[in-house]
Design a protein around this motif. Structure first.
Motif, PDB file in Angstrom:
ATOM      1  N   UNK A   1       0.827  -1.200   0.000  1.00  0.00           N
ATOM      2  CA  UNK A   1       0.000   0.000   0.000  1.00  0.00           C
ATOM      3  C   UNK A   1       0.871   1.263   0.000  1.00  0.00           C
ATOM      4  N   UNK A   2       1.759   1.337  -1.008  1.00  0.00           N
ATOM      5  CA  UNK A   2       2.664   2.473  -1.161  1.00  0.00           C
ATOM      6  C   UNK A   2       2.357   3.169  -2.480  1.00  0.00           C
ATOM      7  N   UNK A   3       2.389   4.503  -2.457  1.00  0.00           N
ATOM      8  CA  UNK A   3       2.099   5.299  -3.646  1.00  0.00           C
ATOM      9  C   UNK A   3       3.219   6.312  -3.853  1.00  0.00           C
ATOM     10  N   UNK A   4       3.857   6.244  -5.022  1.00  0.00           N
ATOM     11  CA  UNK A   4       4.882   7.213  -5.412  1.00  0.00           C
ATOM     12  C   UNK A   4       4.300   7.993  -6.586  1.00  0.00           C
ATOM     13  N   UNK A   5       4.075   9.292  -6.386  1.00  0.00           N
ATOM     14  CA  UNK A   5       3.391  10.122  -7.377  1.00  0.00           C
ATOM     15  C   UNK A   5       4.327  11.146  -8.003  1.00  0.00           C
ATOM     16  N   UNK A   6       4.134  11.387  -9.304  1.00  0.00           N
ATOM     17  CA  UNK A   6       4.823  12.462 -10.029  1.00  0.00           C
ATOM     18  C   UNK A   6       6.342  12.385  -9.910  1.00  0.00           C
ATOM     19  N   UNK A   7       6.881  11.191 -10.048  1.00  0.00           N
ATOM     20  CA  UNK A   7       8.330  10.994 -10.010  1.00  0.00           C
ATOM     21  C   UNK A   7       8.901  11.016 -11.420  1.00  0.00           C
ATOM     22  N   UNK A   8      10.203  11.126 -11.511  1.00  0.00           N
ATOM     23  CA  UNK A   8      10.898  10.877 -12.770  1.00  0.00           C
ATOM     24  C   UNK A   8      11.212   9.383 -12.821  1.00  0.00           C
ATOM     25  N   UNK A   9      11.775   8.863 -11.730  1.00  0.00           N
ATOM     26  CA  UNK A   9      12.021   7.430 -11.544  1.00  0.00           C
ATOM     27  C   UNK A   9      11.278   7.015 -10.279  1.00  0.00           C
ATOM     28  N   UNK A  10      10.380   6.040 -10.377  1.00  0.00           N
ATOM     29  CA  UNK A  10       9.515   5.691  -9.254  1.00  0.00           C
ATOM     30  C   UNK A  10      10.169   4.870  -8.165  1.00  0.00           C
ATOM     31  N   UNK A  11      10.329   3.556  -8.407  1.00  0.00           N
ATOM     32  CA  UNK A  11      10.853   2.644  -7.394  1.00  0.00           C
ATOM     33  C   UNK A  11      11.878   1.724  -8.047  1.00  0.00           C
ATOM     34  N   UNK A  12      12.999   1.508  -7.360  1.00  0.00           N
ATOM     35  CA  UNK A  12      14.018   0.607  -7.886  1.00  0.00           C
ATOM     36  C   UNK A  12      14.541  -0.321  -6.799  1.00  0.00           C
ATOM     37  N   UNK A  13      14.959  -1.518  -7.240  1.00  0.00           N
ATOM     38  CA  UNK A  13      15.594  -2.479  -6.338  1.00  0.00           C
ATOM     39  C   UNK A  13      16.803  -3.063  -7.057  1.00  0.00           C
ATOM     40  N   UNK A  14      17.949  -3.053  -6.378  1.00  0.00           N
ATOM     41  CA  UNK A  14      19.172  -3.612  -6.935  1.00  0.00           C
ATOM     42  C   UNK A  14      19.849  -4.472  -5.874  1.00  0.00           C
ATOM     43  N   UNK A  15      20.841  -5.245  -6.288  1.00  0.00           N
ATOM     44  CA  UNK A  15      21.595  -6.056  -5.340  1.00  0.00           C
ATOM     45  C   UNK A  15      21.152  -7.502  -5.361  1.00  0.00           C
ATOM     46  N   UNK A  16      21.549  -8.232  -4.339  1.00  0.00           N
ATOM     47  CA  UNK A  16      21.291  -9.676  -4.280  1.00  0.00           C
ATOM     48  C   UNK A  16      20.057 -10.031  -3.466  1.00  0.00           C
ATOM     49  N   UNK A  17      19.258  -9.048  -3.082  1.00  0.00           N
ATOM     50  CA  UNK A  17      18.093  -9.277  -2.231  1.00  0.00           C
ATOM     51  C   UNK A  17      16.837  -9.674  -2.985  1.00  0.00           C
ATOM     52  N   UNK A  18      15.729  -9.621  -2.275  1.00  0.00           N
ATOM     53  CA  UNK A  18      14.411 -10.003  -2.795  1.00  0.00           C
ATOM     54  C   UNK A  18      13.459  -8.823  -2.628  1.00  0.00           C
ATOM     55  N   UNK A  19      12.650  -8.558  -3.655  1.00  0.00           N
ATOM     56  CA  UNK A  19      11.637  -7.502  -3.591  1.00  0.00           C
ATOM     57  C   UNK A  19      10.269  -8.140  -3.459  1.00  0.00           C
ATOM     58  N   UNK A  20       9.541  -7.778  -2.410  1.00  0.00           N
ATOM     59  CA  UNK A  20       8.194  -8.287  -2.173  1.00  0.00           C
ATOM     60  C   UNK A  20       7.250  -7.093  -2.058  1.00  0.00           C
ATOM     61  N   UNK A  21       6.584  -6.776  -3.175  1.00  0.00           N
ATOM     62  CA  UNK A  21       5.793  -5.559  -3.252  1.00  0.00           C
ATOM     63  C   UNK A  21       4.352  -5.875  -3.614  1.00  0.00           C
ATOM     64  N   UNK A  22       3.416  -5.271  -2.870  1.00  0.00           N
ATOM     65  CA  UNK A  22       1.996  -5.459  -3.173  1.00  0.00           C
ATOM     66  C   UNK A  22       1.248  -4.139  -2.995  1.00  0.00           C
ATOM     67  N   UNK A  23       0.194  -3.982  -3.793  1.00  0.00           N
ATOM     68  CA  UNK A  23      -0.617  -2.781  -3.777  1.00  0.00           C
ATOM     69  C   UNK A  23       0.253  -1.531  -3.875  1.00  0.00           C
ATOM     70  N   UNK A  24       1.103  -1.534  -4.892  1.00  0.00           N
ATOM     71  CA  UNK A  24       2.051  -0.446  -5.133  1.00  0.00           C
ATOM     72  C   UNK A  24       1.605   0.332  -6.365  1.00  0.00           C
ATOM     73  N   UNK A  25       1.614   1.659  -6.266  1.00  0.00           N
ATOM     74  CA  UNK A  25       1.328   2.521  -7.402  1.00  0.00           C
ATOM     75  C   UNK A  25       2.504   3.447  -7.611  1.00  0.00           C
ATOM     76  N   UNK A  26       2.999   3.500  -8.853  1.00  0.00           N
ATOM     77  CA  UNK A  26       4.092   4.405  -9.197  1.00  0.00           C
ATOM     78  C   UNK A  26       3.706   5.204 -10.431  1.00  0.00           C
ATOM     79  N   UNK A  27       3.813   6.509 -10.334  1.00  0.00           N
ATOM     80  CA  UNK A  27       3.553   7.419 -11.442  1.00  0.00           C
ATOM     81  C   UNK A  27       4.880   8.105 -11.754  1.00  0.00           C
ATOM     82  N   UNK A  28       5.393   7.902 -12.995  1.00  0.00           N
ATOM     83  CA  UNK A  28       6.719   8.415 -13.332  1.00  0.00           C
ATOM     84  C   UNK A  28       6.810   8.815 -14.796  1.00  0.00           C
ATOM     85  N   UNK A  29       7.811   9.650 -15.104  1.00  0.00           N
ATOM     86  CA  UNK A  29       7.998  10.104 -16.481  1.00  0.00           C
ATOM     87  C   UNK A  29       9.077   9.320 -17.226  1.00  0.00           C
ATOM     88  N   UNK A  30      10.028   8.680 -16.542  1.00  0.00           N
ATOM     89  CA  UNK A  30      11.103   7.925 -17.207  1.00  0.00           C
ATOM     90  C   UNK A  30      10.996   6.422 -16.963  1.00  0.00           C
TER      91      UNK A  30
END
Length: 167
Positions: free
Chosen positions: A104-133
């Motif tokens: 339940x995370x919302x990232x609004x009016x970003x250029x780059x919304x959400x990123x994950x790098x590295x050797x880990x695990x991403x567990x994302x639900x009910x996510x909204x990202x609004x971005x231009x790139x």
């Protein structure tokens, strides 16, 4: 606000405006933050975070910042839930070998919304990202994405960028 290794820290109802950096999570071992209304350049930075729970935060970026508004190198389990980030250049950046959990995370009016790098695990639900790139960039070996919505505000963009792995 700042926390450090070995400290069990709980912060509730934190408010502020015009902040250069609101929270330094350092190498937090047991950090809990809830109920915050903040604005400024950057929200949270953490390196080597082993346990973090951030809930019910609303952050408004008020300046163009080339670094992520929320930048966490997670070594354990790091969670962001029930929160909104408005108008960042770069919204949320997760890295490291740990598990990033977003619900339940919302990232609004970003250029780059959400990123994950590295050797880990991403567990994302009910996510909204609004971005231009780029809406979402996932460069981890594994991820679990449920009910993710990406809104692109430019024709020259990537909604979801996934690099290898099991997703």
């Amino acid at each position: 606000f700042s926390t450090q290794s070995g400290a069990s820290t709980t912060l509730r109802s934190f408010e502020g405006t015009g902040l250069a950096l609101a929270v330094v999570a350092g190498d937090a071992d047991d950090f809990n933050l809830s109920g915050s209304m903040l604005s400024g350049e950057r929200f949270l930075v953490g390196q080597g975070v082993s346990s973090m729970m951030v809930h019910d935060v609303h952050f408004v970026a008020t300046a163009v910042e080339s670094r992520p508004v929320m930048d966490v190198r997670c070594d354990g389990t790091c969670e962001l839930s029930g929160s909104a980030i408005d108008a960042p250049e770069i919204g949320v950046s997760w890295s490291g070998p740990g598990t990033s959990v977003m619900e339940d995370v919302h990232v609004h009016d970003a250029v780059y919304g959400v990123e994950a790098t590295g050797s880990g695990h991403a567990e994302w639900s009910n996510l909204t990202a609004s971005a231009s790139k780029t809406g979402l960039s996932i460069q981890t070996p594994t991820s679990s994405l449920t009910d993710v919505k990406v809104v692109m505000t430019s024709d020259d963009s990537h909604a979801v960028d996934v690099l290898g792995g099991q997703h």
